[in-house]
Design a protein around this motif. Structure first.
Motif, mmCIF file in Angstrom:
data_model
loop_
_atom_site.group_PDB
_atom_site.id
_atom_site.type_symbol
_atom_site.label_atom_id
_atom_site.label_comp_id
_atom_site.label_asym_id
_atom_site.label_seq_id
_atom_site.Cartn_x
_atom_site.Cartn_y
_atom_site.Cartn_z
ATOM 1 N N VAL A 36 0.827 -1.197 0.000
ATOM 2 C CA VAL A 36 0.000 0.000 0.000
ATOM 3 C C VAL A 36 0.867 1.254 0.000
ATOM 4 O O VAL A 36 0.617 2.202 -0.718
ATOM 5 N N ARG A 37 1.891 1.180 0.842
ATOM 6 C CA ARG A 37 2.864 2.283 0.863
ATOM 7 C C ARG A 37 4.184 1.747 0.347
ATOM 8 O O ARG A 37 4.213 0.751 -0.372
ATOM 9 N N GLY A 38 5.277 2.331 0.711
ATOM 10 C CA GLY A 38 6.589 1.763 0.385
ATOM 11 C C GLY A 38 6.849 1.578 -1.101
ATOM 12 O O GLY A 38 6.403 2.351 -1.922
ATOM 13 N N PRO A 39 7.597 0.534 -1.454
ATOM 14 C CA PRO A 39 8.071 0.358 -2.832
ATOM 15 C C PRO A 39 6.941 0.305 -3.868
ATOM 16 O O PRO A 39 7.024 0.911 -4.911
ATOM 17 N N SER A 90 3.574 1.131 -3.383
ATOM 18 C CA SER A 90 2.713 2.302 -3.237
ATOM 19 C C SER A 90 1.455 2.235 -4.078
ATOM 20 O O SER A 90 1.130 3.166 -4.806
ATOM 21 N N LEU A 91 0.750 1.133 -3.990
ATOM 22 C CA LEU A 91 -0.457 1.007 -4.801
ATOM 23 C C LEU A 91 -1.630 1.751 -4.182
ATOM 24 O O LEU A 91 -2.614 2.013 -4.851
ATOM 25 N N GLY A 92 -1.518 2.061 -2.898
ATOM 26 C CA GLY A 92 -2.668 2.638 -2.219
ATOM 27 C C GLY A 92 -3.617 1.535 -1.794
ATOM 28 O O GLY A 92 -3.457 0.383 -2.171
ATOM 29 N N ALA A 112 -3.886 -4.230 -4.117
ATOM 30 C CA ALA A 112 -3.086 -4.344 -2.902
ATOM 31 C C ALA A 112 -3.686 -5.380 -1.951
ATOM 32 O O ALA A 112 -2.981 -6.201 -1.368
ATOM 33 N N ASN A 115 -7.564 -0.974 -9.512
ATOM 34 C CA ASN A 115 -7.034 0.223 -8.885
ATOM 35 C C ASN A 115 -8.057 1.005 -8.073
ATOM 36 O O ASN A 115 -7.801 2.124 -7.671
#
Lengths: 285, 305, 275
Positions: free
Chosen positions: A129-132, A134-136, A141, A231
């Motif tokens: 979700v965050r980090g590399p 970062s899909l949200g 995710a 998404n």
């Protein structure tokens, strides 16, 4: 020569105690099912299935949640089947079990199978979700997080299915001039498909009811529409029910019970398919 | 001397197969990557966390209030909350699970086994949120409140613990039963031949022989109890009471993580980092327990196979 | 009493001086460094049936699996010496085992058809070797005819192979091996899991096939070796400084081995004194 009366008495008590353990478990299961059916059956309706969430219980339904769950399960399947089967093929057909790195992989899979599901949620939050990545907090995710959670189940089931194919089949294939991959692809995997399918269904049965990881990665509680792409933000059936259970009004509790009935019906259907598959295609080599 | 190519033919190019081998290896390595990911995700934020909170405060403090204006990060209430609920769960699951296991392994006819096993499998397949519903909306009002009356809070550890116990019964039952069935028939027959009763054989021969498997099932059950979130989240509330009173509400490590991740803690704040610190404790604890149970399983498998 | 070799067979078989198909030179097979079979040197000839006989543990199965590199499947196995197939060392660096097995086929002790239809069993080899799709029907029929199975199955080619009897399954395995048009067929105790009637059918088949193929068979049934083979290799276990190692004791035309063997151990084995 009958046993003395005290012995028989004690044996009877013991037998009774053991039996009561089974009875208590069964009774608990029955009570649970009855309670939920009584609470929720009244709210089951076509509208319930097709409505969106709402602040008014009479208008609330699980459509977005149902669609969210379907989307999640579809992507989870697309993820775990190739990856899980590939990993299983590697471990069973190519990996040298004496090499240390293959043992590391095996230990890892065993451990991952027992990590609490909420830790997978933390992993998802930090990396997907965050980090590399970062899909949200979107469907993709959630699906990847759940996929990682149930991947060990698929790998373990696929390995067993592959292992059950007798070596004589592989020998026969190789002796005809087939390569190792041709043997795997054309003989071993087709023979292992029923076992693999059962494993995938088991994995999905687990994933469909998981709530904690989805909470941590941020599945929404108020979503009006079904997802239309990987998404989109999403909700899922267990999340929706958690939301309704958390409300004080009893009407929402009844809706939660109805949602549980839908969930259990789906689970029952999936497991019946798994059992049917196992019975129909279990081969006696 | 004839060449290999002339006699055997030229081998077809199979570079595609090398690529496939590589992909398969990558798939297997994903598991290692996942574990590494978990560790990195946890460690990174945990280190930040302990940059702001003293380790001793964390480990020995009894006040857990991360979101207050003057926050306090003593983790003990979370630990005691976890232990309280888990202990109740195990107190319920162990006798019932073991009893069911002994019954299935030693007493049940094949027909009865066929009828009983699905019950356990069904129990094992029920999603935990369903158990949570049952605990909050049936068990507490219909069973516990009549029993305890006033002192019982609506959210309490007892309800979550007992229902969680039933959730764990299949784990303990199946692993123990597996261990007991692995005990060779010859051992039983020897005892029966000496005039032992079924009770004596079950308790004095089979159970001790299967002991490492039974211990493994217990450890596995405990690990599941410690890692469980939803039942506690729904039925035990979220008050980090530092208490051993099961009638009170508690917060566990898992429910803290769930509630905070869902809630308003800003990314990068200490409260956010606390999620990872607590997650680390959870991960390490369950990892150790799982490794322990694997040891025990290996021991009973080795002896008999 | 030495085994009777049927007169009819003695007449028909001549020890034709044909080309050597295999030439083994000092071949030794080791499992995890421990020799299982050692110092084997002899030649096998074209269009002949060569039988490997000997007591259990003498290495005859181990040796036959060297001839098509099937020993590669055992991680701890290694082979030293030279195994020459028509002049090419099968264990040379430039040799691909997959290519070897296309020329040298194998039939196993326990029939092992694939869990597929009869048609797909026979067609599997040609398919993976890249045969044209429209040639498969003809290949399947031809192979089943050669294996004396066509008449029995021609109406149920799509039915599952597992529905056949043991003898039929073994003939299917032979048809399967024939379908890739090998040069040599290796048979590792092909009839030991079958009833006497099926065994006789397999033996008759061997005598037909040898006109077009070279056949090597391992058998623990001496009478079988006497019935079908042109040449027989007798192996025995040597207690070599405490270790059991298989060695080639005597290799001669079958009639000689069974009526007038040179080595005492051969004589004792074929007269049933041991093994």
């Amino acid at each position: 020569m009958r046993a003395p009366r005290t012995d028989r008495f004690r044996a009877g008590i013991f037998h009774g105690l053991l039996l009561s353990c089974i009875v208590i478990s069964a009774a608990m299961l029955v009570t649970l099912l009855l309670d939920i059916t009584l609470d929720g059956a009244g709210s089951l309706s076509f509208d319930f299935l097709t409505n969106s969430s709402s602040f008014k219980p009479e208008l609330a339904g699980i459509w977005p949640a149902l669609m969210g769950t379907l989307w999640l399960m579809a992507i989870v399947t697309l993820f775990v089947v190739p990856v899980g089967v590939a990993a299983a093929v590697h471990l069973e057909e190519y990996a040298d079990p004496t090499r240390w790195w293959n043992r590391v992989v095996e230990v890892n899979i065993q451990n991952l199978a027992a990590v609490p599901s909420i830790v997978y949620g933390i992993l998802g939050l930090a990396f997907i979700v965050r980090g590399p990545l970062s899909l949200g907090p979107v469907v993709l995710a959630g699906a990847l997080t759940l996929g990682l959670l149930v991947l060990p189940v698929v790998i373990i089931a696929a390995r067993e299915a592959i292992r059950a194919v007798p070596p004589s089949i592989r020998e026969a294939s190789l002796a005809l001039g087939a390569t190792q991959w041709q043997t795997i692809y054309k003989q071993v995997l087709p023979a292992a498909i029923p076992g693999i399918a059962t494993g995938v269904i088991l994995a999905l049965s687990r994933a469909i009811g998981e709530t904690a990881p989805l909470i941590v990665i941020g599945a929404a509680s108020f979503v009006a529409f079904a997802p239309s792409s990987p998404n989109d933000v999403f909700t899922a059936v267990p999340i929706q029910m958690f939301e309704w259970i958390s409300r004080p009004q009893e009407e929402f509790h009844q809706l939660a019970a109805a949602g549980i009935l839908v969930l259990m019906a789906v689970l029952l259907a999936m497991n019946s398919v798994a059992i049917w598959l196992r019975n129909r295609y279990e081969r006696k080599w | 001397m004839a060449t290999a190519a002339a006699i055997l033919g030229v081998p077809r190019r199979r570079r595609g197969e090398q690529a496939i081998k590589g992909l398969l290896l990558l798939a297997a390595l994903l598991s290692v990557l996942t574990t590494a990911g978990i560790v990195v995700a946890l460690v990174e934020e945990t280190v930040s966390f302990f940059g702001e909170v003293a380790l001793t405060d964390f480990v020995t403090g009894t006040d857990w209030s991360p979101l207050f204006a003057e926050p306090s990060f003593g983790v003990l209430p979370l630990v005691t909350g976890t232990l309280l609920v888990s202990a109740i769960a195990l107190a319920v699951a162990t006798p019932i699970g073991l009893g069911a296991a002994v019954y299935l392994a030693e007493y049940a006819s094949p027909r009865v086994r066929r009828a009983v096993k699905p019950v356990l499998e069904l129990l094992a397949g029920v999603p935990t949120i369903v158990f949570g519903y049952f605990a909050l909306l049936f068990f507490t009002p219909e069973v516990l409140e009549p029993l305890f009356g006033e002192p019982l809070q609506g959210f309490n550890a007892l309800s979550a613990g007992v229902v969680m116990g039933f959730m764990i019964v299949p784990t303990i039952a199946s692993v123990s039963e597996d261990a007991m069935s692995a005990v060779p028939a010859a051992l039983r027959e020897g005892a029966f031949g000496l005039g032992a009763t079924k009770l004596q054989v079950a308790t004095r021969v089979v159970f001790p022989a299967a002991l490492s498997g039974v211990v493994a099932s217990f450890v596995l059950g405990a690990s599941r109890a410690i890692g469980e979130t939803m039942i506690v989240l729904i039925a035990a509330g979220l008050q980090p009471n530092f208490t051993a009173d099961p009638r009170k509400s508690v917060e566990t490590m898992t429910t803290f993580v769930a509630a905070t991740a869902k809630g308003d803690a800003a990314v990068g704040s200490v409260a956010y980092e606390a999620i990872f610190a607590v997650g680390t404790v959870l991960f390490v604890l369950t990892l150790l327990m799982n490794l322990l149970s694997i040891r025990f399983v290996r021991r009973y498998r080795q002896v008999y196979e | 009493m030495l085994t009777q070799v049927a007169p009819r067979v003695v007449e028909e078989r001549q020890t034709r001086p044909s080309a050597p198909v295999f030439a083994l030179e000092g071949v030794q097979v080791l499992y995890a460094g421990v020799p299982a079979v050692a110092g084997v040197s002899f030649e096998l000839y074209e269009n002949e049936i060569t039988a490997f006989i000997g007591p259990s543990g003498c290495g005859k199965s181990t040796l036959i699996r060297c001839l098509n590199r099937m020993n590669d499947l055992i991680a701890s196995a290694s082979v030293t010496g030279r195994v020459l197939y028509r002049g090419v060392d099968l264990y040379g660096d430039d040799v691909d085992p997959v290519q070897v097995r296309k020329r040298i086929g194998m039939v196993f002790q326990k029939p092992n058809p694939f869990p597929k239809s009869i048609y797909d069993n026979v067609a599997f080899g040609p398919r993976v070797l890249g045969a044209a799709k429209d040639s498969l029907d003809e290949i399947v029929e031809r192979s089943l005819v050669k294996a004396a199975l066509w008449d029995e199955v021609k109406d149920r080619l799509r039915s599952n192979a597992f529905g056949m009897s043991g003898g039929q399954q073994q003939r299917l395995c032979i048809a399967r091996a024939l379908a890739i048009e090998p040069d040599v067929i290796l048979m590792d105790e092909p009839a030991s899991a079958l009833d006497p009637i099926s065994t006789a059918a397999i033996e008759d088949l061997m005598l037909e096939l040898v006109e077009d193929y070279s056949i090597v068979i391992v058998t623990h049934n001496m009478q079988q070796a006497a019935r079908v083979s042109n040449r027989t290799a007798f192996f025995d276990v040597d207690l070599d400084g405490g270790r059991r190692v298989g060695r080639l004791v005597e290799y001669a035309p079958t009639e000689t081995i069974f009526t007038n063997p040179s080595d005492q151990r051969t004589r004792e084995y074929v007269t049933g004194k041991f093994g």
